[in-house]
Motif scaffolding. Structure first.
Motif, mmCIF file in Angstrom:
data_model
loop_
_atom_site.group_PDB
_atom_site.id
_atom_site.type_symbol
_atom_site.label_atom_id
_atom_site.label_comp_id
_atom_site.label_asym_id
_atom_site.label_seq_id
_atom_site.Cartn_x
_atom_site.Cartn_y
_atom_site.Cartn_z
ATOM 1 N N ARG A 76 28.396 41.735 29.516
ATOM 2 C CA ARG A 76 28.951 40.734 29.698
ATOM 3 C C ARG A 76 29.230 40.968 31.092
ATOM 4 N NH1 ARG A 76 34.313 37.833 27.877
ATOM 5 N NH2 ARG A 76 34.711 36.405 29.373
ATOM 6 N N HIS A 77 29.495 40.310 31.385
ATOM 7 C CA HIS A 77 29.589 40.170 32.918
ATOM 8 C C HIS A 77 31.749 41.157 33.424
ATOM 9 C CE1 HIS A 77 32.897 37.106 32.970
ATOM 10 N NE2 HIS A 77 31.685 36.372 32.056
ATOM 11 N N ALA A 78 32.206 42.044 33.812
ATOM 12 C CA ALA A 78 33.327 41.857 34.382
ATOM 13 C C ALA A 78 34.211 41.091 34.115
ATOM 14 C CB ALA A 78 33.257 43.537 34.863
ATOM 15 N N GLU A 79 35.525 41.593 34.266
ATOM 16 C CA GLU A 79 36.823 40.484 34.355
ATOM 17 C C GLU A 79 36.642 39.985 36.193
ATOM 18 O OE1 GLU A 79 41.566 41.320 34.248
ATOM 19 O OE2 GLU A 79 39.965 42.679 35.637
ATOM 20 N N ARG A 80 36.861 38.656 35.572
ATOM 21 C CA ARG A 80 36.351 37.250 36.293
ATOM 22 C C ARG A 80 37.801 37.111 37.118
ATOM 23 N NH1 ARG A 80 34.043 32.533 33.289
ATOM 24 N NH2 ARG A 80 34.582 31.372 35.898
ATOM 25 N N CYS A 81 37.800 36.788 38.598
ATOM 26 C CA CYS A 81 38.889 36.938 39.834
ATOM 27 C C CYS A 81 39.490 35.721 39.087
ATOM 28 C CB CYS A 81 38.594 36.580 41.154
ATOM 29 S SG CYS A 81 38.198 37.934 41.559
ATOM 30 N N ASP A 82 38.517 34.146 39.125
ATOM 31 C CA ASP A 82 39.548 32.660 38.469
ATOM 32 C C ASP A 82 40.409 33.141 37.380
ATOM 33 O OD1 ASP A 82 37.197 33.312 37.151
ATOM 34 O OD2 ASP A 82 36.378 31.447 37.889
ATOM 35 N N ARG A 83 40.348 34.373 36.796
ATOM 36 C CA ARG A 83 41.011 33.848 35.377
ATOM 37 C C ARG A 83 41.867 35.075 34.701
ATOM 38 N NH1 ARG A 83 36.518 31.651 31.183
ATOM 39 N NH2 ARG A 83 35.742 29.830 31.850
ATOM 40 N N SER A 84 41.967 35.640 36.494
ATOM 41 C CA SER A 84 43.178 36.604 36.467
ATOM 42 C C SER A 84 43.619 37.005 37.751
ATOM 43 C CB SER A 84 41.833 38.126 36.229
ATOM 44 O OG SER A 84 43.122 39.362 36.168
ATOM 45 N N THR A 87 44.035 42.048 41.328
ATOM 46 C CA THR A 87 43.362 42.214 42.604
ATOM 47 C C THR A 87 41.697 41.528 42.935
ATOM 48 O OG1 THR A 87 44.889 43.589 43.568
ATOM 49 C CG2 THR A 87 43.252 42.968 44.936
ATOM 50 N N CYS A 88 41.338 40.314 43.452
ATOM 51 C CA CYS A 88 39.845 40.182 43.226
ATOM 52 C C CYS A 88 38.876 41.009 43.924
ATOM 53 C CB CYS A 88 40.046 38.881 44.163
ATOM 54 S SG CYS A 88 38.182 38.182 43.474
ATOM 55 N N LEU A 89 37.787 41.362 44.043
ATOM 56 C CA LEU A 89 36.958 42.044 45.097
ATOM 57 C C LEU A 89 37.017 41.511 46.392
ATOM 58 C CD1 LEU A 89 33.842 43.736 43.012
ATOM 59 C CD2 LEU A 89 35.596 44.461 44.112
ATOM 60 N N GLY A 90 37.178 39.685 46.364
ATOM 61 C CA GLY A 90 36.972 39.362 47.598
ATOM 62 C C GLY A 90 36.424 37.513 47.631
ATOM 63 N N ASP A 91 35.168 37.498 46.681
ATOM 64 C CA ASP A 91 34.811 36.004 46.490
ATOM 65 C C ASP A 91 34.628 35.474 45.337
ATOM 66 O OD1 ASP A 91 33.049 34.250 45.107
ATOM 67 O OD2 ASP A 91 31.896 34.577 46.413
ATOM 68 N N PRO A 92 36.469 34.913 45.587
ATOM 69 C CA PRO A 92 37.021 33.995 44.195
ATOM 70 C C PRO A 92 35.696 33.288 42.740
ATOM 71 C CG PRO A 92 36.715 32.523 45.675
ATOM 72 C CD PRO A 92 36.300 33.608 46.049
ATOM 73 N N THR A 93 34.551 33.744 43.172
ATOM 74 C CA THR A 93 33.959 33.406 41.356
ATOM 75 C C THR A 93 33.377 34.645 41.244
ATOM 76 O OG1 THR A 93 31.877 33.590 43.509
ATOM 77 C CG2 THR A 93 33.108 31.369 42.782
ATOM 78 N N GLY A 94 33.819 35.764 41.780
ATOM 79 C CA GLY A 94 33.368 36.915 41.583
ATOM 80 C C GLY A 94 33.986 37.683 40.399
ATOM 81 N N ILE A 95 34.314 39.556 40.242
ATOM 82 C CA ILE A 95 34.857 40.053 39.391
ATOM 83 C C ILE A 95 36.403 40.614 40.571
ATOM 84 C CG2 ILE A 95 33.101 40.515 37.592
ATOM 85 C CD1 ILE A 95 32.846 43.136 38.933
ATOM 86 N N THR A 96 36.758 40.928 39.709
ATOM 87 C CA THR A 96 37.764 41.571 40.027
ATOM 88 C C THR A 96 37.913 43.609 40.423
ATOM 89 O OG1 THR A 96 38.683 41.906 38.021
ATOM 90 C CG2 THR A 96 39.919 40.393 38.632
#
Length: 228
Positions: A76-84, A87-96
């Motif tokens: 499964r993908h890692a922790e997603r930005c939009d549900r946490s 700190t996000c990596l950058g893209d809000p649809t990506g991971i933290t």
């Protein structure tokens, strides 16, 4: 000979005595039937083993099946930005950022298993592509079917499994759930944490079975135990 009235009274008394016994016997039979049905049902369910130790990796068959190239791993993908709130990596649809570290830990674990005979694919979603990048240290090919989380997912995944080559899929919880459903995992056990990995063995005849599941945080424990 008993008079008619007396005989009828005796027969009625005997019937009244038999009824509770018959009722008890029927209840007992129903209970036995229910237990037998439940036992049969339980025997056909799949229990997911926690692979969080080197002993479990051995006893479950992960190491031996992996060495044969007989495994599909669904990550499964890692922790997603939009549900946490992390700190996000950058893209809000990506991971933290925390998710990227978890993905890196998974990568170290897979490197320990060996990736020479593995095909690696990712869902085209940003969060899965980012997760795959941190797992493998490079961009990974993505295919549309890896995000098609429907009743055909398990069949499609098995069709993409080449003989003697492990298949690693970075995908979504819904796809993992459909694989577990297909392999008869009860609803209460069907779950996948961020960056967790479900290991499925595929026999030469195409029959699949679940070997177990590993959470991202457990990989380091495996690596530490193999170094001592």
């Amino acid at each position: 000979m008993l008079p008619g009235t007396t005989r009828n009274t005796v027969l009625s008394a005997l019937k009244r005595q038999r009824l509770p016994a018959i009722r008890t016997m029927l209840i007992g039979l129903c209970v036995m039937l229910a237990l037998a049905t439940l036992t049969t049902w339980a025997a056909t369910r799949t229990r997911i083993v926690d692979l969080g130790s080197d002993n479990q990796m051995h006893s479950s068959g992960v190491y031996s099946e992996w060495s044969k190239g007989a495994v599909i791993v669904l990550i499964r993908h890692a922790e997603r930005c939009d549900r946490s709130s992390n700190t996000c990596l950058g893209d809000p649809t990506g991971i933290t950022v925390a998710g990227s570290q978890a993905a890196t830990d998974v990568g170290h674990g897979l490197q320990h298993l060996g990736l020479d005979s593995a095909k690696v694919l990712s869902s085209p979603q940003v969060r899965t592509r980012q997760t795959a990048h941190f797992i493998f240290g490079k961009a990974i090919s993505s295919e549309e079917w890896v995000q098609q989380c429907d009743q055909d997912f398990a069949k499609t995944a098995l069709a993409h499994k080449a003989p003697k080559h492990n298949l690693v899929l970075v995908t979504h919880s819904g796809c993992i759930d459909h694989m577990e459903r297909q392999l008869k995992v009860p609803g209460g056990q069907r779950s996948s944490d961020y960056a967790s990995a479900l290991f499925v063995s595929v026999a030469a005849n195409g029959k699949a079975r679940i070997l177990g599941q590993m959470n991202a945080s457990e990989w380091q424990k495996i690596l530490n135990s193999t170094r001592t």
